[in-house]
Structure formats: structure tokens, C-alpha cells
Scaffold this motif. Sequence first.
Motif, PDB file in Angstrom:
ATOM      1  N   UNK A 169       2.032 -14.727   8.930  1.00 15.15           N
ATOM      2  CA  UNK A 169       1.937 -13.311   8.887  1.00 15.15           C
ATOM      3  C   UNK A 169       3.149 -12.850   9.318  1.00 15.15           C
ATOM      4  N   UNK A 170       4.256 -13.177   8.822  1.00 11.27           N
ATOM      5  CA  UNK A 170       5.594 -12.746   9.245  1.00 11.27           C
ATOM      6  C   UNK A 170       5.782 -11.134   9.127  1.00 11.27           C
ATOM      7  N   UNK A 171       5.169 -10.477   8.190  1.00 12.78           N
ATOM      8  CA  UNK A 171       5.111  -8.856   8.053  1.00 12.78           C
ATOM      9  C   UNK A 171       4.443  -8.288   9.271  1.00 12.78           C
ATOM     10  N   UNK A 172       3.713  -9.062  10.002  1.00  8.28           N
ATOM     11  CA  UNK A 172       3.462  -8.188  11.409  1.00  8.28           C
ATOM     12  C   UNK A 172       4.127  -8.569  12.500  1.00  8.28           C
ATOM     13  N   UNK A 173       4.974  -9.640  12.553  1.00  5.29           N
ATOM     14  CA  UNK A 173       5.986  -9.612  13.540  1.00  5.29           C
ATOM     15  C   UNK A 173       6.973  -8.444  13.614  1.00  5.29           C
TER      16      UNK A 173
END
Length: 319
Positions: A169-173
Motif C-alpha cells: 500500500x505504498x500509495x497510502x504512505x
Amino acid sequence: MSSSVRQRRPPAATQPADPGSPPNAPAPGRRGVPQLRSKLAGAGFLAPAVLLVGALLLLPFAATVHRSFFDDRRVSGFAGLDNYTLFFSDPVLTRSIQNTLMWVAGTVVLPIVLGLAIAVLTHSGGWSRVARLVVVLPYALSGAAVAVVWNFILTTDGAANQLLTSWGLDSFAQGWLLEWPGNTLVMIIANTWQSAGVAVILFLVGLQTIPPETLEAASLDGAAGWRKFWYVVLPQLRTVSVIVVGTSLVGGLKSFDLIWVLTQGGPGRQSETLAVSMYQETFLALHPGAGAAVAVVLTAIVLVASWLYLRRQLTPKGT
């Protein structure tokens, strides 16, 4: 008649006793002496506490109010209300008021809801003691210690972003503490993690004081589940709720240590509350007049908000 017979004299006339006064009552002039002594003794016991409060609270506050009417030059001149007009003209103080309102809403609603829910769920059950310990333990930590823990979680390369990356879930980091209003919201969550413990303790005490007969009567009348909680349990937690909301309200208004350790009011003083702005203006920007004005406004808000809430909640019904 024999001379040995003595003539009886009538008894001396006496003033009839007051039927309303008890026997052996003290004279009217002496009745006030014990009361006066009692009042003087009470005043003597209270005098040290009154003097201590006056020396440590009232006198410094009076000095702060006096300082708020002077400017920040080396030789201070009278400035009137100039320091108070900064709340309308300085965007930093305007944002500080917004953040303070967000903190008040978050630190009142979240601990109350979570504390009440956890207290009800752990009121009975085999794992209730363990669950209470897990929830209450953060309350034993200082605000600075809580901030260090959450700084480890919320930094750019912290535990939260690493966990999201490992789950794909890199986009939420993101930089949780680098943008407003997200940094204020995550700090409110961190504060809730700590402050919910005291709400759990107080609500558990309130639940234990509810008479079992009341709950049994409600069950016999057909009340169960949510209706039983809403109409029977919750009204009997009113006094405890007043205490929890009052302490949360004051705590939210004067939040400082957690904010300072996590962001120091940044970036660009965007996450400051009034308590942090007071410190910034007084000790870092070297504007003691403006800092004193912030302190006076914050104190007034705390007192007025607490008085209005307690007056409304503690007033007997029908009066």
C-alpha cells in the motif's frame, strides 16, 4: 395566734421564662461568641491554602494580564489592546485558534466514545482485566514519552509507512507530520491513545455503582441490548460523564508537550495550538506582550468553557 407561728411571705415575683428558649440557654449577648470562634477557626485553617493559591496562581495571572497591555520593546510602553488584535490580523494565531478548536473536539469526543465503549465491553468477562491494563497503561506515561513512541511510528521512514509498504500500500504512505491538517489529526489520535485510559477507569467506576436491581428490573420490563444501555445505563453515568468531559475539555485546550515533541508547531507554525503559540511568542520570538495576551485569552477560554459546561450539566432538573 401563737407567736411561734410565722407568717409566710409570698415568693418574690420572677420574670416568666421565654417559652421558645431551651432551658439553660446562654444569654443573648453570649450566643454569638461560639459562632464567631468557629468562623475564626475555619478562616485560620483556610488562610494558608488561600495565601498559597493567591501567591502561585492569582498574582502571576494578574501580572500576565498587566503585561499583555504593553508592547515588546526593551522599554515597554503602553499598547492598549494591540496585542489582542493580533488574533484577527496574525495568520499564525488565527491558525492556532483553528487547531485549538480541532483539539477540543477531538480530545472530548474520541476519549469519551472509546472510553465508554471499552468500559462497557470489559466490565465483565474473562479477559477484562488484561484488556483494561492494555488500554490504561499508556495513561501512566508522560506526554513526552507518548510523543517519542508516536514519533517512531509517524516519521517518514517510521513504522506506519514501513508497514504500509510491506502490505503493498505504498500509495497510502506519506509524511504524517509534514502537512496540515493531517498532522493535527494524527496528533489528536496519539493523544486519544493516552487519554482514553482515564475515561475507561472513570466509566468502570460508574458502571460498578449502578444498582443491580435497576438492571434486573429493566430486563423484566423487556429492555435489552442497546435500549437497555441507552435508557437505563447511560443516564446513571451522567455524573461520571460530566467529570470525563470536563477533564478532556481542559486537557484539549492546554495541550502542549505532545505537540512540541512531535512537530514543535510546524511546519511553518501550522500545527500550533494556543498553548504552543504562547510559548513560541514569549520565549522564542521574544514577544512577551503578545505571549501574555495569548495566555490571558487561553485562560479565559478554559474558565468560560468549563463554567458553561459544568453549570449546564450540574444544574438540577426543573430549576
